[in-house]
Design a protein around this motif. Structure first.
Motif, short mmCIF file in Angstrom:
data_model
loop_
_atom_site.label_atom_id
_atom_site.label_comp_id
_atom_site.label_asym_id
_atom_site.label_seq_id
_atom_site.Cartn_x
_atom_site.Cartn_y
_atom_site.Cartn_z
N TYR A 77 -6.09 20.65 44.41
CA TYR A 77 -6.10 22.11 44.25
C TYR A 77 -6.56 22.78 45.53
O TYR A 77 -7.37 22.24 46.29
N ARG A 78 -6.06 24.00 45.73
CA ARG A 78 -6.50 24.87 46.81
C ARG A 78 -6.63 26.27 46.25
O ARG A 78 -6.04 26.62 45.24
N THR A 79 -7.42 27.09 46.96
CA THR A 79 -7.55 28.49 46.60
C THR A 79 -6.60 29.29 47.47
O THR A 79 -6.71 29.25 48.70
N GLN A 80 -5.67 30.00 46.85
CA GLN A 80 -4.77 30.85 47.63
C GLN A 80 -5.45 32.19 47.82
O GLN A 80 -5.81 32.86 46.85
N VAL A 81 -5.61 32.58 49.08
CA VAL A 81 -6.32 33.80 49.42
C VAL A 81 -5.34 34.94 49.71
O VAL A 81 -5.61 36.09 49.41
N PHE A 82 -4.18 34.61 50.27
CA PHE A 82 -3.25 35.65 50.68
C PHE A 82 -1.81 35.16 50.55
O PHE A 82 -1.53 33.98 50.82
N SER A 83 -0.93 36.09 50.21
CA SER A 83 0.51 35.84 50.22
C SER A 83 1.18 37.17 50.48
O SER A 83 0.89 38.17 49.82
N GLY A 84 2.07 37.20 51.47
CA GLY A 84 2.77 38.44 51.79
C GLY A 84 4.16 38.15 52.34
O GLY A 84 4.39 37.11 52.96
N ASN A 85 5.09 39.10 52.12
CA ASN A 85 6.45 38.87 52.57
C ASN A 85 6.92 39.84 53.65
O ASN A 85 8.10 39.88 53.98
N ASN A 86 6.03 40.63 54.21
CA ASN A 86 6.37 41.47 55.35
C ASN A 86 6.29 40.58 56.59
O ASN A 86 5.19 40.14 56.97
N GLN A 87 7.41 40.31 57.21
CA GLN A 87 7.52 39.27 58.23
C GLN A 87 6.39 39.29 59.27
O GLN A 87 5.63 38.35 59.38
N ARG A 88 6.28 40.33 60.06
CA ARG A 88 5.29 40.36 61.14
C ARG A 88 3.89 40.69 60.63
O ARG A 88 2.91 40.04 60.97
N ALA A 89 3.78 41.68 59.79
CA ALA A 89 2.46 42.11 59.31
C ALA A 89 1.78 41.03 58.48
O ALA A 89 0.58 40.80 58.60
N SER A 90 2.54 40.32 57.64
CA SER A 90 1.96 39.28 56.79
C SER A 90 1.47 38.10 57.62
O SER A 90 0.43 37.50 57.32
N LYS A 91 2.21 37.74 58.65
CA LYS A 91 1.78 36.65 59.54
C LYS A 91 0.46 37.01 60.19
O LYS A 91 -0.49 36.21 60.18
#
Length: 164
Positions: A77-91
């Motif tokens: 298991y891991r804790t997911q802290v962030f997920s985003g699909n805005n290419q540059r801003a999410s990276k």
């Protein structure tokens, strides 16, 4: 009548392979009992019930070696802290959050990944859901603004085998 030799042959093959599989069972006790030239001898005394409970060594376990550290790769298991699909801003956001978490928790591994179209930040290598949940609670307390996005994910994790 011609089927009898074929059936007998298959029966013998199955029977011998079952016996061979039992004879080749290798546990940690067998590994400890073997010794070579110049090595000491280990004698383990326990009941057969304990030996059956311990189980077998994993044959063909997925092992990875990087930078002189060997890892066992298993489901965990891991804790997911962030997920985003805005290419540059999410990276940029994933890497900045990783940096903030590393400053407060330097010993906890972090993983930034890209699986189109999502950038994700996951934290930790935990064997149980409870360990991952405990880490998630610590992260929520340290970073309340991340709290709504966090959750536990089941994923392949890396357990260090030869930590120094």
């Amino acid at each position: 009548m011609k089927r009898f030799p074929c059936i007998f042959f298959l029966f013998c093959l199955c029977f011998t392979s079952a016996l061979w599989g039992q004879a080749s069972r290798s546990t940690i006790f067998d590994a400890l009992s073997r010794h070579g030239v110049g090595e000491g001898e280990v004698v383990v005394h326990q009941s057969a019930a304990i030996e059956r409970m311990v189980g077998e060594r994993m044959a063909g376990a997925d092992v990875e070696t990087t930078d002189c550290v060997t890892y066992l790769k298993i489901q965990g298991y891991r804790t997911q802290v962030f997920s985003g699909n805005n290419q540059r801003a999410s990276k940029d956001e994933a890497f900045s959050k990783e940096k903030e978490i590393k400053e407060l928790f330097p010993d906890v591994p972090t993983y930034v990944s890209y699986n189109a179209p999502f950038w994700k930040l996951r934290v930790g290598d935990f064997r149980s859901h409870e360990e991952a949940y405990h880490m998630m609670r610590q992260l929520m307390a340290a970073f309340p603004k991340y709290g709504k996005e966090m959750y536990i994910v089941r994923e392949e994790i890396k357990i260090p085998l030869n930590e120094e």
